[in-house]
Design a protein around this motif. Structure first.
Motif, PDB file in Angstrom:
ATOM      1  N   ILE A 140      30.957  38.799  66.076  1.00 27.16           N
ATOM      2  CA  ILE A 140      32.212  39.442  66.488  1.00 27.16           C
ATOM      3  C   ILE A 140      32.744  40.359  65.400  1.00 27.16           C
ATOM      4  N   THR A 141      32.762  39.879  64.149  1.00 32.04           N
ATOM      5  CA  THR A 141      33.320  40.703  63.071  1.00 32.04           C
ATOM      6  C   THR A 141      32.414  41.888  62.735  1.00 32.04           C
ATOM      7  N   LYS A 142      31.104  41.724  62.861  1.00 28.35           N
ATOM      8  CA  LYS A 142      30.193  42.843  62.629  1.00 28.35           C
ATOM      9  C   LYS A 142      30.407  43.931  63.681  1.00 28.35           C
ATOM     10  N   ARG A 143      30.635  43.514  64.922  1.00 30.05           N
ATOM     11  CA  ARG A 143      30.929  44.504  65.965  1.00 30.05           C
ATOM     12  C   ARG A 143      32.165  45.318  65.612  1.00 30.05           C
ATOM     13  N   ALA A 144      33.196  44.611  65.135  1.00 34.69           N
ATOM     14  CA  ALA A 144      34.430  45.313  64.750  1.00 34.69           C
ATOM     15  C   ALA A 144      34.140  46.295  63.621  1.00 34.69           C
ATOM     16  N   ASP A 145      33.342  45.875  62.640  1.00 38.90           N
ATOM     17  CA  ASP A 145      32.960  46.775  61.544  1.00 38.90           C
ATOM     18  C   ASP A 145      32.193  47.983  62.082  1.00 38.90           C
ATOM     19  N   ASP A 146      31.250  47.731  62.992  1.00 41.28           N
ATOM     20  CA  ASP A 146      30.443  48.825  63.565  1.00 41.28           C
ATOM     21  C   ASP A 146      31.307  49.803  64.356  1.00 41.28           C
ATOM     22  N   ARG A 147      32.380  49.313  64.971  1.00 40.54           N
ATOM     23  CA  ARG A 147      33.293  50.184  65.723  1.00 40.54           C
ATOM     24  C   ARG A 147      34.314  50.840  64.802  1.00 40.54           C
ATOM     25  N   ARG A 148      34.221  50.514  63.511  1.00 37.15           N
ATOM     26  CA  ARG A 148      35.126  51.032  62.490  1.00 37.15           C
ATOM     27  C   ARG A 148      36.583  50.645  62.754  1.00 37.15           C
ATOM     28  N   GLU A 149      36.771  49.470  63.320  1.00 44.39           N
ATOM     29  CA  GLU A 149      38.144  48.986  63.491  1.00 44.39           C
ATOM     30  C   GLU A 149      38.442  47.960  62.411  1.00 44.39           C
ATOM     31  N   LYS A 150      39.695  47.685  62.209  1.00 45.46           N
ATOM     32  CA  LYS A 150      40.110  46.670  61.233  1.00 45.46           C
ATOM     33  C   LYS A 150      39.440  45.363  61.614  1.00 45.46           C
ATOM     34  N   SER A 151      38.770  44.768  60.651  1.00 45.80           N
ATOM     35  CA  SER A 151      38.052  43.532  60.915  1.00 45.80           C
ATOM     36  C   SER A 151      38.626  42.403  60.071  1.00 45.80           C
ATOM     37  N   LEU A 152      38.091  41.244  60.248  1.00 43.72           N
ATOM     38  CA  LEU A 152      38.482  40.066  59.477  1.00 43.72           C
ATOM     39  C   LEU A 152      37.238  39.488  58.825  1.00 43.72           C
ATOM     40  N   ALA A 153      37.426  38.800  57.727  1.00 39.03           N
ATOM     41  CA  ALA A 153      36.329  38.054  57.122  1.00 39.03           C
ATOM     42  C   ALA A 153      36.108  36.792  57.958  1.00 39.03           C
ATOM     43  N   VAL A 154      34.883  36.324  57.977  1.00 38.25           N
ATOM     44  CA  VAL A 154      34.553  35.106  58.726  1.00 38.25           C
ATOM     45  C   VAL A 154      35.431  33.948  58.254  1.00 38.25           C
ATOM     46  N   ASP A 155      35.611  33.825  56.933  1.00 37.47           N
ATOM     47  CA  ASP A 155      36.447  32.746  56.394  1.00 37.47           C
ATOM     48  C   ASP A 155      37.880  32.811  56.914  1.00 37.47           C
ATOM     49  N   GLU A 156      38.411  34.014  57.076  1.00 38.85           N
ATOM     50  CA  GLU A 156      39.775  34.157  57.608  1.00 38.85           C
ATOM     51  C   GLU A 156      39.847  33.653  59.046  1.00 38.85           C
ATOM     52  N   VAL A 157      38.860  33.981  59.845  1.00 40.08           N
ATOM     53  CA  VAL A 157      38.843  33.523  61.238  1.00 40.08           C
ATOM     54  C   VAL A 157      38.753  31.997  61.288  1.00 40.08           C
ATOM     55  N   VAL A 158      37.881  31.431  60.450  1.00 41.71           N
ATOM     56  CA  VAL A 158      37.728  29.972  60.427  1.00 41.71           C
ATOM     57  C   VAL A 158      39.027  29.308  59.965  1.00 41.71           C
ATOM     58  N   GLN A 159      39.569  29.778  58.864  1.00 40.15           N
ATOM     59  CA  GLN A 159      40.749  29.138  58.268  1.00 40.15           C
ATOM     60  C   GLN A 159      42.022  29.295  59.102  1.00 40.15           C
ATOM     61  N   PHE A 160      42.250  30.486  59.638  1.00 40.79           N
ATOM     62  CA  PHE A 160      43.538  30.764  60.261  1.00 40.79           C
ATOM     63  C   PHE A 160      43.532  30.712  61.790  1.00 40.79           C
ATOM     64  N   ILE A 161      42.344  30.660  62.394  1.00 39.96           N
ATOM     65  CA  ILE A 161      42.288  30.609  63.857  1.00 39.96           C
ATOM     66  C   ILE A 161      41.554  29.355  64.329  1.00 39.96           C
ATOM     67  N   VAL A 162      40.299  29.189  63.920  1.00 35.78           N
ATOM     68  CA  VAL A 162      39.503  28.059  64.400  1.00 35.78           C
ATOM     69  C   VAL A 162      40.075  26.726  63.901  1.00 35.78           C
ATOM     70  N   ALA A 163      40.322  26.630  62.598  1.00 30.08           N
ATOM     71  CA  ALA A 163      40.764  25.355  62.019  1.00 30.08           C
ATOM     72  C   ALA A 163      42.057  24.811  62.647  1.00 30.08           C
ATOM     73  N   PRO A 164      43.104  25.608  62.794  1.00 29.02           N
ATOM     74  CA  PRO A 164      44.320  25.053  63.396  1.00 29.02           C
ATOM     75  C   PRO A 164      44.109  24.584  64.846  1.00 29.02           C
ATOM     76  N   LEU A 165      43.301  25.324  65.586  1.00 30.35           N
ATOM     77  CA  LEU A 165      43.058  24.941  66.978  1.00 30.35           C
ATOM     78  C   LEU A 165      42.244  23.653  67.061  1.00 30.35           C
ATOM     79  N   MET A 166      41.223  23.536  66.210  1.00 34.65           N
ATOM     80  CA  MET A 166      40.411  22.317  66.206  1.00 34.65           C
ATOM     81  C   MET A 166      41.230  21.124  65.721  1.00 34.65           C
ATOM     82  N   TYR A 167      42.048  21.326  64.711  1.00 34.11           N
ATOM     83  CA  TYR A 167      42.895  20.243  64.208  1.00 34.11           C
ATOM     84  C   TYR A 167      43.780  19.709  65.326  1.00 34.11           C
ATOM     85  N   ARG A 168      44.425  20.616  66.017  1.00 31.49           N
ATOM     86  CA  ARG A 168      45.316  20.230  67.102  1.00 31.49           C
ATOM     87  C   ARG A 168      44.556  19.449  68.177  1.00 31.49           C
ATOM     88  N   MET A 169      43.378  19.924  68.520  1.00 34.36           N
ATOM     89  CA  MET A 169      42.593  19.270  69.556  1.00 34.36           C
ATOM     90  C   MET A 169      42.094  17.889  69.108  1.00 34.36           C
TER      91      MET A 169
END
Length: 186
Positions: free
Chosen positions: A133-162
């Motif tokens: 997903i992030t490589k696609r964003a880079d290839d489209r030259r749009e603002k992207s996120l680092a994989v660690d940012e996605v894990v820490q700030f999106i995946v982790a809170p959702l998994m914790y809650r679940m």
């Protein structure tokens, strides 16, 4: 020189793994968890119990390996044209799958095993999907996120809650985490 210690792709090792994994899944569908034993799995798979102990060590390790196989992505995340939509759609599908009864059972099996090997593989599977997903964003030259940012700030809170509150995140919560993460990294 032929290295006999390295597993051959295909071959007997692959056939044994396939037979044992199939036996585990069949027994899980038909019986209670208490009926899952190494001897019952070995008998259904047509292998000796020592083969299972030698390859997986414990029943818990075998169950985690079967669960990991189910967790391994079968396809790359779908392309929705931009980072936000790619992340939102992937996260919604991922959380739906993990929050299902089979998904929760799989998580319990993986998290219940000793050592880092199983949880490390789970992390790798998730990170591989996010990298696409992030490589696609880079290839489209749009603002992207680092994989660690996605894990820490999106995946982790959702998994914790679940995992710890038994809640399943709603689209609105996923959307909010993605928007906040993207805007905070700009």
């Amino acid at each position: 020189m032929n290295d006999k210690t390295a597993p051959r792709p295909g071959g007997r090792s692959a056939r044994v793994q396939t037979a044992v994994h199939s036996a585990v899944r069949e027994i899980q569908k038909k019986f209670e968890h208490e009926r899952l034993t190494v001897p019952s799995i070995a008998a259904r798979a047509g292998v000796n119990p020592t083969t299972i102990y030698r390859r997986w060590g414990t029943l818990d390790s075998l169950l985690a390996d079967v669960a990991l196989e189910r967790m391994q992505p079968e396809q790359i995340p779908e392309d929705f044209g931009n980072l936000h939509d790619d992340l939102a759609n992937w996260m919604e599908a991922f959380i739906d799958e993990m929050a299902s009864d089979p998904g929760r059972a799989m998580l319990r099996e993986v998290l219940g095993t000793q050592g880092h090997a199983c949880t490390g593989k789970c992390d790798n599977y998730i990170r591989q999907q996010i990298e696409v997903i992030t490589k696609r964003a880079d290839d489209r030259r749009e603002k992207s996120l680092a994989v660690d940012e996605v894990v820490q700030f999106i995946v982790a809170p959702l998994m914790y809650r679940m995992l710890f509150s038994d809640e399943t995140s709603k689209e609105k919560e996923i959307e909010s985490l993605i928007r906040t993460t993207i805007s905070n990294t700009e």
